[in-house]
Scaffold this motif. Structure first.
Motif, PDB file in Angstrom:
ATOM      1  N   ARG A  61       0.840  -1.183   0.000  1.00 41.61           N
ATOM      2  CA  ARG A  61       0.000   0.000   0.000  1.00 41.61           C
ATOM      3  C   ARG A  61       0.875   1.233   0.000  1.00 41.61           C
ATOM      4  NH1 ARG A  61      -1.618   1.594   5.845  1.00 41.61           N
ATOM      5  NH2 ARG A  61       0.124   0.682   6.880  1.00 41.61           N
ATOM      6  N   THR A  62       0.297   2.293  -0.400  1.00 39.89           N
ATOM      7  CA  THR A  62       1.006   3.560  -0.392  1.00 39.89           C
ATOM      8  C   THR A  62       1.017   4.087   1.031  1.00 39.89           C
ATOM      9  OG1 THR A  62       0.183   4.013  -2.604  1.00 39.89           O
ATOM     10  CG2 THR A  62       1.015   5.875  -1.363  1.00 39.89           C
ATOM     11  N   GLU A  63       2.192   4.402   1.517  1.00 39.83           N
ATOM     12  CA  GLU A  63       2.289   4.980   2.854  1.00 39.83           C
ATOM     13  C   GLU A  63       1.837   6.422   2.796  1.00 39.83           C
ATOM     14  OE1 GLU A  63       2.930   3.682   5.859  1.00 39.83           O
ATOM     15  OE2 GLU A  63       2.991   1.741   4.880  1.00 39.83           O
ATOM     16  N   ARG A  64       0.914   6.759   3.634  1.00 36.39           N
ATOM     17  CA  ARG A  64       0.413   8.124   3.703  1.00 36.39           C
ATOM     18  C   ARG A  64       0.431   8.544   5.150  1.00 36.39           C
ATOM     19  NH1 ARG A  64      -4.970   8.285   1.801  1.00 36.39           N
ATOM     20  NH2 ARG A  64      -4.657  10.461   1.426  1.00 36.39           N
ATOM     21  N   GLY A  65       0.309   9.791   5.372  1.00 31.78           N
ATOM     22  CA  GLY A  65       0.323  10.282   6.737  1.00 31.78           C
ATOM     23  C   GLY A  65       1.752  10.394   7.248  1.00 31.78           C
ATOM     24  N   ASN A  66       1.874  10.522   8.542  1.00 37.45           N
ATOM     25  CA  ASN A  66       3.175  10.589   9.180  1.00 37.45           C
ATOM     26  C   ASN A  66       3.045   9.973  10.569  1.00 37.45           C
ATOM     27  OD1 ASN A  66       1.960  12.544  10.822  1.00 37.45           O
ATOM     28  ND2 ASN A  66       2.791  14.249   9.669  1.00 37.45           N
ATOM     29  N   GLU A  67       4.113  10.028  11.333  1.00 31.10           N
ATOM     30  CA  GLU A  67       4.098   9.399  12.652  1.00 31.10           C
ATOM     31  C   GLU A  67       3.024   9.994  13.563  1.00 31.10           C
ATOM     32  OE1 GLU A  67       4.661   6.825  15.540  1.00 31.10           O
ATOM     33  OE2 GLU A  67       5.608   6.694  13.574  1.00 31.10           O
ATOM     34  N   GLU A  68       2.824  11.299  13.502  1.00 29.68           N
ATOM     35  CA  GLU A  68       1.802  11.942  14.337  1.00 29.68           C
ATOM     36  C   GLU A  68       0.401  11.453  13.965  1.00 29.68           C
ATOM     37  OE1 GLU A  68       2.444  14.186  16.966  1.00 29.68           O
ATOM     38  OE2 GLU A  68       4.433  13.353  16.575  1.00 29.68           O
ATOM     39  N   VAL A  69       0.131  11.350  12.678  1.00 29.57           N
ATOM     40  CA  VAL A  69      -1.178  10.859  12.237  1.00 29.57           C
ATOM     41  C   VAL A  69      -1.376   9.426  12.713  1.00 29.57           C
ATOM     42  CG1 VAL A  69      -2.569  10.254  10.220  1.00 29.57           C
ATOM     43  CG2 VAL A  69      -1.331  12.427  10.261  1.00 29.57           C
ATOM     44  N   ARG A  70      -0.362   8.590  12.542  1.00 27.69           N
ATOM     45  CA  ARG A  70      -0.489   7.196  12.995  1.00 27.69           C
ATOM     46  C   ARG A  70      -0.696   7.138  14.508  1.00 27.69           C
ATOM     47  NH1 ARG A  70       2.671   6.707   8.542  1.00 27.69           N
ATOM     48  NH2 ARG A  70       4.670   7.120   9.508  1.00 27.69           N
ATOM     49  N   ARG A  71       0.037   7.940  15.248  1.00 29.46           N
ATOM     50  CA  ARG A  71      -0.056   7.915  16.714  1.00 29.46           C
ATOM     51  C   ARG A  71      -1.433   8.355  17.198  1.00 29.46           C
ATOM     52  NH1 ARG A  71       3.920  11.537  18.572  1.00 29.46           N
ATOM     53  NH2 ARG A  71       5.404   9.867  18.287  1.00 29.46           N
ATOM     54  N   TYR A  72      -1.921   9.468  16.673  1.00 31.32           N
ATOM     55  CA  TYR A  72      -3.151  10.048  17.198  1.00 31.32           C
ATOM     56  C   TYR A  72      -4.431   9.575  16.512  1.00 31.32           C
ATOM     57  CZ  TYR A  72      -0.165  13.081  19.900  1.00 31.32           C
ATOM     58  OH  TYR A  72       0.772  13.541  20.784  1.00 31.32           O
ATOM     59  N   CYS A  73      -4.315   8.937  15.364  1.00 32.73           N
ATOM     60  CA  CYS A  73      -5.520   8.549  14.621  1.00 32.73           C
ATOM     61  C   CYS A  73      -5.810   7.053  14.647  1.00 32.73           C
ATOM     62  CB  CYS A  73      -5.415   9.015  13.171  1.00 32.73           C
ATOM     63  SG  CYS A  73      -5.353  10.804  13.015  1.00 32.73           S
ATOM     64  N   THR A  74      -4.911   6.254  15.182  1.00 32.21           N
ATOM     65  CA  THR A  74      -5.124   4.807  15.173  1.00 32.21           C
ATOM     66  C   THR A  74      -6.404   4.423  15.907  1.00 32.21           C
ATOM     67  OG1 THR A  74      -2.771   4.353  14.961  1.00 32.21           O
ATOM     68  CG2 THR A  74      -4.144   2.575  15.826  1.00 32.21           C
ATOM     69  N   GLY A  75      -6.619   4.990  17.086  1.00 32.59           N
ATOM     70  CA  GLY A  75      -7.847   4.674  17.834  1.00 32.59           C
ATOM     71  C   GLY A  75      -9.094   5.103  17.090  1.00 32.59           C
TER      72      GLY A  75
ATOM     73  N   ALA B 227      -9.349   5.437  13.858  1.00 30.43           N
ATOM     74  CA  ALA B 227      -9.490   4.567  12.691  1.00 30.43           C
ATOM     75  C   ALA B 227     -10.151   3.252  13.091  1.00 30.43           C
ATOM     76  CB  ALA B 227      -8.127   4.318  12.048  1.00 30.43           C
ATOM     77  N   LEU B 228      -9.735   2.690  14.217  1.00 37.90           N
ATOM     78  CA  LEU B 228     -10.333   1.428  14.668  1.00 37.90           C
ATOM     79  C   LEU B 228     -11.783   1.612  15.099  1.00 37.90           C
ATOM     80  CD1 LEU B 228      -7.326  -0.027  16.685  1.00 37.90           C
ATOM     81  CD2 LEU B 228      -8.196  -0.806  14.467  1.00 37.90           C
ATOM     82  N   THR B 229     -12.088   2.744  15.709  1.00 38.70           N
ATOM     83  CA  THR B 229     -13.450   2.999  16.178  1.00 38.70           C
ATOM     84  C   THR B 229     -14.414   3.285  15.037  1.00 38.70           C
ATOM     85  OG1 THR B 229     -12.623   3.873  18.270  1.00 38.70           O
ATOM     86  CG2 THR B 229     -14.861   4.501  17.639  1.00 38.70           C
ATOM     87  N   PHE B 230     -14.035   4.164  14.123  1.00 39.62           N
ATOM     88  CA  PHE B 230     -14.969   4.641  13.108  1.00 39.62           C
ATOM     89  C   PHE B 230     -14.760   4.029  11.720  1.00 39.62           C
ATOM     90  CE2 PHE B 230     -14.373   8.209  16.125  1.00 39.62           C
ATOM     91  CZ  PHE B 230     -15.633   8.171  16.691  1.00 39.62           C
ATOM     92  N   CYS B 231     -13.574   3.505  11.449  1.00 42.29           N
ATOM     93  CA  CYS B 231     -13.240   3.093  10.082  1.00 42.29           C
ATOM     94  C   CYS B 231     -12.619   1.701  10.051  1.00 42.29           C
ATOM     95  CB  CYS B 231     -12.270   4.105   9.466  1.00 42.29           C
ATOM     96  SG  CYS B 231     -12.771   5.827   9.644  1.00 42.29           S
ATOM     97  N   ASP B 232     -12.982   0.839  10.976  1.00 44.32           N
ATOM     98  CA  ASP B 232     -12.403  -0.498  11.065  1.00 44.32           C
ATOM     99  C   ASP B 232     -12.570  -1.254   9.752  1.00 44.32           C
ATOM    100  OD1 ASP B 232     -11.049  -2.534  12.425  1.00 44.32           O
ATOM    101  OD2 ASP B 232     -12.942  -3.516  12.959  1.00 44.32           O
TER     102      ASP B 232
ATOM    103  N   CYS C  74     -13.635   8.339   5.274  1.00 42.11           N
ATOM    104  CA  CYS C  74     -14.204   7.935   6.560  1.00 42.11           C
ATOM    105  C   CYS C  74     -13.892   8.969   7.635  1.00 42.11           C
ATOM    106  CB  CYS C  74     -13.660   6.566   6.962  1.00 42.11           C
ATOM    107  SG  CYS C  74     -14.345   5.978   8.530  1.00 42.11           S
ATOM    108  N   PHE C  75     -12.639   9.435   7.676  1.00 40.22           N
ATOM    109  CA  PHE C  75     -12.292  10.467   8.648  1.00 40.22           C
ATOM    110  C   PHE C  75     -13.087  11.741   8.396  1.00 40.22           C
ATOM    111  CE2 PHE C  75      -7.790   8.839   9.875  1.00 40.22           C
ATOM    112  CZ  PHE C  75      -8.338   8.075  10.888  1.00 40.22           C
TER     113      PHE C  75
END
Length: 84
Positions: free
Chosen positions: A26-40, A42-47, A59-60
């Motif tokens: 997959r194409t890597e998108r975002g950055n470390e901050e996005v991964r850190r703060y958006c993982t929860g 993503a799992l809650t709203f966009c699983d 979805c976001f």
């Protein structure tokens, strides 16, 4: 010779299409901050949606008001940095 190349390419595409989404490149998108703060979020709203896909962006956007404040800030900062 062209037929062999075509057949090999077609076989590779068919094989890739049969892999589960988690095994596909997959194409890597975002950055470390996005991964850190958006993982929860993503799992809650966009699983089940590939994090590197445009569907995750949609979805976001759909759930923007429900995202965590850290998630919203990380997305806003990333968007600002990519639109320079």
């Amino acid at each position: 010779m062209n037929r062999v190349i075509f057949d090999a390419t077609l076989a590779a595409l068919i094989f890739a299409a049969t892999l589960p989404a988690s095994a596909r490149p997959r194409t890597e998108r975002g950055n470390e901050e996005v991964r850190r703060y958006c993982t929860g979020d993503a799992l809650t709203f966009c699983d089940g949606i590939d994090p590197g896909s445009l569907k995750m962006d949609a979805c976001f956007k759909t759930h923007r008001a429900e995202l965590s404040s850290g998630g919203r800030r990380a997305i806003d900062a990333y968007a600002a940095s990519t639109h320079r």
